[in-house]
Design a protein around this motif. Structure first.
Motif, short mmCIF file in Angstrom:
data_model
loop_
_atom_site.label_atom_id
_atom_site.label_comp_id
_atom_site.label_asym_id
_atom_site.label_seq_id
_atom_site.Cartn_x
_atom_site.Cartn_y
_atom_site.Cartn_z
N ILE A 56 43.23 41.65 43.94
CA ILE A 56 42.52 41.71 45.23
C ILE A 56 42.55 40.35 45.91
CG2 ILE A 56 40.28 42.10 46.32
CD1 ILE A 56 39.68 44.10 44.04
N PHE A 57 42.29 39.30 45.13
CA PHE A 57 42.22 37.94 45.68
C PHE A 57 43.55 37.52 46.29
CE2 PHE A 57 42.60 33.31 45.22
CZ PHE A 57 41.42 32.88 45.84
N THR A 58 44.65 37.71 45.56
CA THR A 58 45.96 37.27 46.06
C THR A 58 46.34 38.02 47.34
OG1 THR A 58 47.02 38.84 44.52
CG2 THR A 58 46.84 36.55 43.82
N ARG A 59 45.94 39.28 47.42
CA ARG A 59 46.23 40.05 48.63
C ARG A 59 45.42 39.51 49.81
NH1 ARG A 59 46.22 46.40 47.95
NH2 ARG A 59 47.70 45.67 46.38
N LEU A 60 44.15 39.17 49.55
CA LEU A 60 43.31 38.63 50.61
C LEU A 60 43.78 37.26 51.05
CD1 LEU A 60 39.75 39.70 49.38
CD2 LEU A 60 41.01 40.61 51.33
N VAL A 61 44.31 36.46 50.10
CA VAL A 61 44.83 35.14 50.46
C VAL A 61 46.02 35.28 51.39
CG1 VAL A 61 46.04 33.10 49.54
CG2 VAL A 61 43.98 33.96 48.40
#
Length: 227
Positions: A56-61
């Motif tokens: 989720i984090f890498t996609r949001l970044v």
């Protein structure tokens, strides 16, 4: 004093501090206003960068328009890894991390409070309860006892009764619990005593449906695409 007694004293001291931190953060959460675009994420009891939260984090970044997302950790190597992909990160055991947690509109975790384990994905405290919107993305398939079910003596001892009460308070506060199937959802709902289960699949599995990533994975492990 024998080493067993010393270990017990240290354990009790840590537990006491953990409760003080937990209750303090819980109380402050009701008075500190939330920042509408702030999301905090963590995993591995604050010691890793992986699983569903990492996906989720890498996609949001990569697509961070209108969202301010931070990874919380207490591990220096994790901080370096997050920074290497252009992500924002801060230590969960520092004032900056506690402040981000209190201000966050959404908190994403994969473990939370686990019976018998010390630590939390995003909090310096032993537990996390208060005015938080928490998305639980559980780190594994629930094929063993987890959550309330993991209290081995069924909550008969005084300490276990208190632990169960605190765990239920945190678990029932989850805004949502991700599950990959209805069967998994039923198990998680029972373990966390929370019916807010979202059967949406798991973010860490999304790579399997992405053709370019699927080919990259097969290439890494030397599997011919024809097989």
């Amino acid at each position: 004093m024998g080493w067993k007694m010393a270990y017990r004293v240290v354990s009790l001291y840590r537990a006491f501090l953990g409760m003080i931190y937990s209750f303090s953060i819980g109380v402050f959460s009701y008075f500190i206003p939330k920042k509408t675009d702030l999301i905090v994420i963590g995993s591995g009891l604050g010691m890793s960068f992986g699983g569903n939260p990492k996906s989720i984090f890498t996609r949001l970044v990569r697509k961070s328009e209108g969202v301010d997302v931070y990874w919380l950790t207490k591990d220096t190597k994790v901080m370096q890894e997050v920074k290497s992909i252009g992500g924002k990160v801060t230590r969960l055991d520092k004032i900056s991390g506690i402040w981000k947690l209190l201000r966050a509109r959404l908190v994403i975790i994969e473990s939370g409070t686990i019976p018998g384990e010390w630590g939390h994905d995003v909090s310096i405290g032993r537990f996390l309860f208060g005015r938080f919107n928490i998305l639980q993305t559980w780190h594994g398939s629930p094929i063993k006892m987890i959550g309330i079910d993991a209290i081995m003596d069924g909550g008969k001892k005084l300490t276990s009764k208190l632990k169960v009460k605190i765990l239920k308070r945190e678990y029932r506060n989850y805004t949502g619990i991700l599950a990959a199937s209805e069967e998994e959802g039923d198990i998680l709902s029972k373990a966390f005593e929370n019916k807010r289960v979202w059967i949406e699949g798991l973010p860490r599995n999304d790579a399997l449906t992405n053709e370019s990533l699927r080919l990259e994975i097969r290439n890494r492990i030397n599997i011919d695409d024809e097989k």
